[in-house]
Scaffold this motif. Structure first.
Motif, PDB file in Angstrom:
ATOM      1  N   VAL A 162       1.552   1.808  -0.526  1.00 44.08           N
ATOM      2  CA  VAL A 162       2.222   0.508  -0.545  1.00 44.08           C
ATOM      3  C   VAL A 162       3.122   0.464  -1.763  1.00 44.08           C
ATOM      4  N   GLU A 163       4.158  -0.358  -1.713  1.00 41.85           N
ATOM      5  CA  GLU A 163       5.135  -0.399  -2.800  1.00 41.85           C
ATOM      6  C   GLU A 163       4.564  -1.002  -4.074  1.00 41.85           C
ATOM      7  N   GLU A 164       3.590  -1.898  -3.940  1.00 42.78           N
ATOM      8  CA  GLU A 164       3.126  -2.668  -5.093  1.00 42.78           C
ATOM      9  C   GLU A 164       2.185  -1.902  -6.016  1.00 42.78           C
ATOM     10  N   SER A 165       1.621  -0.791  -5.557  1.00 44.82           N
ATOM     11  CA  SER A 165       0.612  -0.109  -6.367  1.00 44.82           C
ATOM     12  C   SER A 165       0.507   1.352  -5.965  1.00 44.82           C
ATOM     13  N   ILE A 166      -0.179   2.129  -6.805  1.00 51.77           N
ATOM     14  CA  ILE A 166      -0.471   3.515  -6.475  1.00 51.77           C
ATOM     15  C   ILE A 166      -1.946   3.614  -6.101  1.00 51.77           C
ATOM     16  N   PRO A 167      -2.333   4.621  -5.322  1.00 50.57           N
ATOM     17  CA  PRO A 167      -3.735   4.753  -4.931  1.00 50.57           C
ATOM     18  C   PRO A 167      -4.657   4.831  -6.151  1.00 50.57           C
ATOM     19  N   THR A 168      -5.592   3.897  -6.231  1.00 51.81           N
ATOM     20  CA  THR A 168      -6.540   3.820  -7.347  1.00 51.81           C
ATOM     21  C   THR A 168      -7.917   3.500  -6.793  1.00 51.81           C
ATOM     22  N   LEU A 211     -10.256   6.894 -10.361  1.00 52.47           N
ATOM     23  CA  LEU A 211      -9.581   8.024  -9.725  1.00 52.47           C
ATOM     24  C   LEU A 211      -8.179   7.547  -9.332  1.00 52.47           C
ATOM     25  N   VAL A 212      -7.163   8.220  -9.849  1.00 47.41           N
ATOM     26  CA  VAL A 212      -5.789   7.769  -9.677  1.00 47.41           C
ATOM     27  C   VAL A 212      -4.970   8.868  -9.003  1.00 47.41           C
ATOM     28  N   SER A 213      -4.092   8.461  -8.098  1.00 46.81           N
ATOM     29  CA  SER A 213      -3.230   9.416  -7.406  1.00 46.81           C
ATOM     30  C   SER A 213      -1.789   8.923  -7.475  1.00 46.81           C
ATOM     31  N   PRO A 214      -1.040   9.272  -8.536  1.00 51.07           N
ATOM     32  CA  PRO A 214       0.330   8.773  -8.693  1.00 51.07           C
ATOM     33  C   PRO A 214       1.253   9.292  -7.608  1.00 51.07           C
TER      34      PRO A 214
END
Length: 205
Positions: free
Chosen positions: A59-65, A17-20
């Motif tokens: 967070v800057e390093e990643s998107i919610p996954t 589940l990804v939330s860009p």
């Protein structure tokens, strides 16, 4: 249905589940979690119950996954290019969820170079199955070869499979494929599973 209508959240395959993040400067973002499953933050392992919409910190390093409970996620070490890709040794992350009594995953593999490898029978499919019953978790790993695929043994560190199991409901674990392992929750989890090769390895029709 709510998740499907939310452009900020989508399913990537069956288990992610990804939330860009599509707006600059955001500190938090709403994520809709599909019902009937629990979800686990891919980066922090935090558990989220399905069937709700929550604001999550960005967070800057990643998107919610997030990963669906009960999913098998194969992973390899970082490589510089696809010529270095190999499945001879890989980590298998199993997102154990006591509410999921049975689950299954599949991993397709070929040499990455042969055109129409599947049609030519030059491939393998590794199947992962789990069953959780009476506080015992059984994981079975099975390898099926195309008729023209040369067998190569696979090594999967047990620690990668058990990282989730040992932090949840502490079930006893039974790992099987050719050899059978019975691991008590208190034992060291550092040895490896070897998917054994047989001359009469099963073929896919």
């Amino acid at each position: 249905k709510e998740a499907l209508n939310n452009y900020k959240t989508y399913l990537w395959g069956n288990d992610f589940l990804v939330s860009p993040v599509v707006e600059a400067g955001l500190k938090m973002q709403e994520v809709s979690f599909p019902a009937n499953n629990n979800w686990y933050n891919f980066y922090t392992d935090e558990k989220v119950n399905g069937g709700q919409t929550l604001k999550v910190n960005l967070v800057e390093e990643s998107i919610p996954t997030f990963v669906r409970g009960g999913a098998f996620i194969p992973m390899i070490s970082t490589i510089q290019n696809t010529t270095q890709y190999s499945l001879n040794k890989f980590n298998l992350h199993f997102y154990f969820d006591e509410n999921i009594k049975e689950s299954e995953g599949h991993l397709y593999n070929d040499d990455g170079e042969t055109p129409r490898a599947f049609e030519k029978g030059m491939y393998e499919v590794i199947t992962f199955e789990s069953e959780f019953k009476s506080n015992i978790l059984e994981i079975e790993i099975e390898q099926k070869l195309g008729e023209n695929y040369q067998f190569v043994p696979k090594e999967i560190p047990k620690s990668s499979i058990l990282e989730w199991v040992k932090s949840r409901s502490n079930p006893k674990l039974n790992l099987s494929r050719g050899r059978r392992y019975i691991e008590d929750k208190r034992e060291s989890l550092t040895s490896s599973i070897i998917i054994l090769g047989y001359l009469n390895a099963p073929k896919l029709e």
